[in-house]
Design an enzyme around this catalytic site. Structure first.
Site, PDB file in Angstrom:
ATOM      1  N   ASN A   1      -6.433  -2.564   2.367  1.00  0.00           N
ATOM      2  CA  ASN A   1      -6.233  -3.981   2.502  1.00  0.00           C
ATOM      3  C   ASN A   1      -7.692  -4.504   2.540  1.00  0.00           C
ATOM      4  O   ASN A   1      -8.514  -3.946   3.341  1.00  0.00           O
ATOM      5  CB  ASN A   1      -5.476  -4.487   3.834  1.00  0.00           C
ATOM      6  CG  ASN A   1      -4.097  -4.265   3.623  1.00  0.00           C
ATOM      7  OD1 ASN A   1      -3.559  -4.519   2.597  1.00  0.00           O
ATOM      8  ND2 ASN A   1      -3.311  -4.454   4.877  1.00  0.00           N
TER       9      ASN A   1
ATOM     10  N   ARG B   1       0.707  -1.255   0.183  1.00  0.00           N
ATOM     11  CA  ARG B   1       0.076   0.018   0.007  1.00  0.00           C
ATOM     12  C   ARG B   1       0.671   1.208  -0.037  1.00  0.00           C
ATOM     13  O   ARG B   1       0.538   2.123  -0.537  1.00  0.00           O
ATOM     14  CB  ARG B   1      -1.072  -0.243   1.265  1.00  0.00           C
ATOM     15  CG  ARG B   1      -1.943  -0.981   1.107  1.00  0.00           C
ATOM     16  CD  ARG B   1      -2.817  -1.022   2.490  1.00  0.00           C
ATOM     17  NE  ARG B   1      -2.131  -1.532   3.593  1.00  0.00           N
ATOM     18  CZ  ARG B   1      -2.130  -1.034   4.492  1.00  0.00           C
ATOM     19  NH1 ARG B   1      -3.251  -0.523   4.944  1.00  0.00           N
ATOM     20  NH2 ARG B   1      -1.272  -1.573   5.615  1.00  0.00           N
TER      21      ARG B   1
END
Length: 90
Positions: free
Chosen positions: A38, A20
């Site tokens: 996520n 990320r």
């Protein structure tokens, strides 16, 4: 300048490996808004919005050689542009 918004669902070993933050760095460097989140099933949802060419470039990076972890698949869908600003990770 044409703007584009995409949602990419990234599969593989992409949680707990800095994926990320990698996406955030690439998106911010390209001047894009969006998010990297996520998902409970182990995927990462990436939202990118901004100039067409910049979105295409970051999409290519999602499974490029510098992406952390091991990306097995990226499913992309276009959505209407929302005029979003900033990039978040969750």
């Amino acid at each position: 300048m044409t703007r584009r918004r995409v949602v990419a669902l990234v599969s593989g070993s992409v949680q707990g490996v800095g994926y990320r933050w990698f996406v955030r760095g690439r998106a911010e460097a390209a001047g894009l808004a969006g998010s990297a989140t996520n998902l409970p099933d182990g995927r990462v949802e990436v939202v990118l919005e901004g100039p067409d060419a910049a979105v295409d470039a970051v999409l290519a990076d999602l499974q490029g050689p510098r992406a952390p972890g091991a990306v097995s698949r990226v499913d992309v869908r276009d959505e209407p542009v929302q005029g979003r600003t900033g990039f978040t990770t969750a």
